[in-house]
Design a protein around this motif. Structure first.
Motif, PDB file in Angstrom:
ATOM      1  N   HIS A   1       2.312  -5.558   2.445  1.00  0.00           N
ATOM      2  CA  HIS A   1       3.532  -4.992   1.866  1.00  0.00           C
ATOM      3  C   HIS A   1       3.859  -5.663   0.526  1.00  0.00           C
ATOM      4  O   HIS A   1       4.271  -4.995  -0.430  1.00  0.00           O
ATOM      5  CB  HIS A   1       4.697  -5.154   2.838  1.00  0.00           C
TER       6      HIS A   1
ATOM      7  N   ARG B   1       1.890   6.199   6.130  1.00  0.00           N
ATOM      8  CA  ARG B   1       3.278   6.501   5.748  1.00  0.00           C
ATOM      9  C   ARG B   1       4.064   5.255   5.384  1.00  0.00           C
ATOM     10  O   ARG B   1       4.896   5.282   4.471  1.00  0.00           O
ATOM     11  CB  ARG B   1       3.963   7.243   6.890  1.00  0.00           C
ATOM     12  N   THR B   2       3.833   4.143   6.115  1.00  0.00           N
ATOM     13  CA  THR B   2       4.718   2.984   5.975  1.00  0.00           C
ATOM     14  C   THR B   2       4.014   1.671   5.669  1.00  0.00           C
ATOM     15  O   THR B   2       4.683   0.670   5.388  1.00  0.00           O
ATOM     16  CB  THR B   2       5.519   2.783   7.271  1.00  0.00           C
TER      17      THR B   2
ATOM     18  N   ARG C   1       2.541  -0.085   7.889  1.00  0.00           N
ATOM     19  CA  ARG C   1       2.721  -0.943   9.061  1.00  0.00           C
ATOM     20  C   ARG C   1       1.547  -0.826  10.026  1.00  0.00           C
ATOM     21  O   ARG C   1       1.013   0.258  10.253  1.00  0.00           O
ATOM     22  CB  ARG C   1       4.016  -0.583   9.799  1.00  0.00           C
TER      23      ARG C   1
ATOM     24  N   ALA D   1       4.313   3.848   1.268  1.00  0.00           N
ATOM     25  CA  ALA D   1       5.516   3.022   1.134  1.00  0.00           C
ATOM     26  C   ALA D   1       5.206   1.623   1.651  1.00  0.00           C
ATOM     27  O   ALA D   1       4.149   1.376   2.234  1.00  0.00           O
ATOM     28  CB  ALA D   1       6.671   3.642   1.924  1.00  0.00           C
ATOM     29  N   TYR D   2       6.163   0.711   1.420  1.00  0.00           N
ATOM     30  CA  TYR D   2       6.018  -0.644   1.933  1.00  0.00           C
ATOM     31  C   TYR D   2       7.387  -1.142   2.373  1.00  0.00           C
ATOM     32  O   TYR D   2       8.425  -0.548   2.064  1.00  0.00           O
ATOM     33  CB  TYR D   2       5.400  -1.581   0.886  1.00  0.00           C
ATOM     34  N   HIS D   3       7.380  -2.241   3.111  1.00  0.00           N
ATOM     35  CA  HIS D   3       8.592  -2.756   3.732  1.00  0.00           C
ATOM     36  C   HIS D   3       9.618  -3.180   2.668  1.00  0.00           C
ATOM     37  O   HIS D   3       9.263  -3.810   1.665  1.00  0.00           O
ATOM     38  CB  HIS D   3       8.242  -3.954   4.622  1.00  0.00           C
TER      39      HIS D   3
END
Length: 499
Positions: A111, A419-420, A422, A449-451
């Motif tokens: 992230h 998506r994330t 994670r 995306a990232y955290h």
């Protein structure tokens, strides 16, 4: 509990049989009588030469001196696997052992790297991984803080011989002979004895099936059943040859994709292991052999070892008083070097769930089967990822792989990461978060995306974090000796190619 020792019969030798016998004999001592039955007339697959880090712990559990083991097996150190042509022809990535960068408790390092990339930092993700950078530089050493994660590249035949000496030294008995018949108890359905050629009988309380693909006990006698996974992992053939070393051994294995599968190269001290894996629907055996022999380096030392396999697993790997270990319990193609690990995992699990009395408890059997199945499903998904997440469309094989449906458990992981960013490690599964991150990004899955925690860093804080971590890795690698020279020094014998 019974007053007499538990009689454990290991059916079959090779790596699986002798890993089992050595661990049982050394751990249990006089509590068990360990007997191994094998026939020199029956060959073993014998190509599991590349391993993963848990084997280091396994050898330590058995109090095996690492340098002695490496000398006996002509082993080299391994820091990961270089995957070439998997995402697309001409592109490569590296699946290393250990971690990358430094994680925050709320989010993995990927992230922060993704945030840095969005802010203009161009250094590759791998620049923050000690094992990856050391492998690419051809360097290795045991570090004082133990932070270099590694495994071995070894001669599996020599490893089996090494473990045989260990097991026999601890009291295990070897019987030479071919298994002619498996006798079942008429009342319980348990295995009562193995009948060998020459009208010999071997009785036991617990039987361990290490007979490989034949699965003489678990399937031939007890009909455990088999789940075929070739609709997800279509490769079903392999050929292996050994060649003379032509250069110093590097501390990693190569997995090189081709238009119908992939090839491996595994450098040992005294030679190199080579092989080709393919799907027989898209390539015939003569073509595969020609392709392998035309691509190897050095003099060919052995006749080609042809292997036919079906990727899959038995849902029940412990049935009544019989436990399957190794290929008799299932087969994961060697892409991520998990074959010896699955042997080790089954042996240690058996020791933890060893029968208290003369007969196994059904609850222990159920627990063993549940854990074994979970291990193999998680490894299965990780292997499928390499085939599914690809940009290759240059052959019928790769178009099939890219278009195939995958298990929901894998599609969820891929979607969550895409998506994330994670990834979550579930229970005690083998591959940690960083392994999934390296392979998914290496295969072309870039998170959208990232955290949010990564974005809280100011530009100067992000710069210090990334620059500091990268410099720390580079400085450590610079101080490491060359891998081949280190192996020579550590094992007390030259590798030949390094001379």
């Amino acid at each position: 509990m019974t007053d007499r020792p538990l009689r454990i019969v290991v059916a079959g030798g090779g790596t699986a049989g002798w890993m089992t016998a050595a661990a049982l004999a050394r751990t249990l001592g006089p509590v068990a009588i360990v007997t191994l039955v094998e026939s020199e007339a029956i060959g073993t697959v014998g190509v599991g030469e590349s391993t993963i880090p848990p084997l280091v712990a396994y050898n330590r559990l058995l109090n095996i001196a690492e340098a002695d083991f490496m000398r006996a097996t002509s082993a080299t150190f391994k820091l990961g696997i270089a995957f070439e042509n998997w995402k697309a022809p001409g592109e490569s990535y590296f699946h290393s052992f250990g971690g990358t960068g430094r994680d925050h408790w709320s989010a993995g390092f990927q992230h922060f790297w993704l945030h840095g990339r969005a802010r203009g930092h161009a250094a590759p993700y791998g620049d923050y991984c000690l094992e990856l950078m050391a492998a690419q530089a051809g360097r290795f050493a045991h570090l004082p803080d133990g932070r270099m994660n590694y495994a071995y590249q070894l001669d599996s035949g020599r490893y089996a011989a090494f473990l045989r000496r260990l097991a026999e030294g601890d009291g295990a008995t070897r019987i030479e002979g071919r298994i002619a018949r498996v006798e079942l108890d008429g009342d319980s359905g348990d295995i009562a004895a193995l009948h060998l050629d020459g009208d010999r009988r071997v009785d036991g309380d617990l039987f361990v099936d290490c007979t490989g693909f034949r699965a003489l006990l678990i399937e031939g006698a007890l009909h455990a059943g088999f789940d075929d996974w070739t609709h997800w992992l279509p490769c079903d053939r392999a050929i292996a040859v050994q060649t003379a070393s032509v250069r110093p051994p590097v501390p990693y294995t190569r997995a090189i994709a081709h238009d119908a599968g992939w090839q491996w190269r595994i450098p040992l001290q005294h030679r190199q292991g080579n092989g080709i894996v393919w799907c027989s629907r898209y390539l015939d055996e003569d073509q595969a052999l020609d392709r392998l022999l035309s691509s190897v380096e050095g003099q060919v030392l052995t006749e080609p070892n042809r292997i036919r396999f079906t990727t899959g697993a038995r849902r029940r790997q412990w049935v009544k008083n019989c436990v399957a270990v190794g290929l008799s319990g299932g087969f994961m193609e060697p892409l991520e070097s998990t074959s010896i690990h699955l042997i080790q995992r089954a042996v240690l699990r058996l020791l933890r769930l060893l029968p208290v009395g003369a007969r196994p408890d059904p609850a222990d059997i159920a627990e063993f089967n549940e854990q074994q199945w979970a291990d193999m499903v998680q490894i299965r998904d990780f292997l499928i990822l390499h085939y599914k997440a690809t940009e290759r469309r240059d052959s019928p094989f790769w178009r099939h792989c890219a278009g195939m449906e995958v298990p929901e458990s894998l599609s969820h992981r891929m979607d969550l990461f895409a998506r994330t960013g994670r990834v979550f490690r579930k229970n005690e599964e083998l591959f940690a978060e960083n392994s999934w991150v390296q392979v998914m990004m290496g295969q072309g899955i870039t998170p959208a995306a990232y955290h949010p925690v990564a974005a809280k860093l100011r530009d100067d804080e992000l710069e210090r974090l990334l620059a500091g971590l990268r410099r720390e890795v580079a400085d450590t690698v610079q101080g490491l000796p060359g891998h081949a020279a280190y192996v020579d020094h550590y094992c007390g014998a030259r590798t030949g190619a390094a001379a």
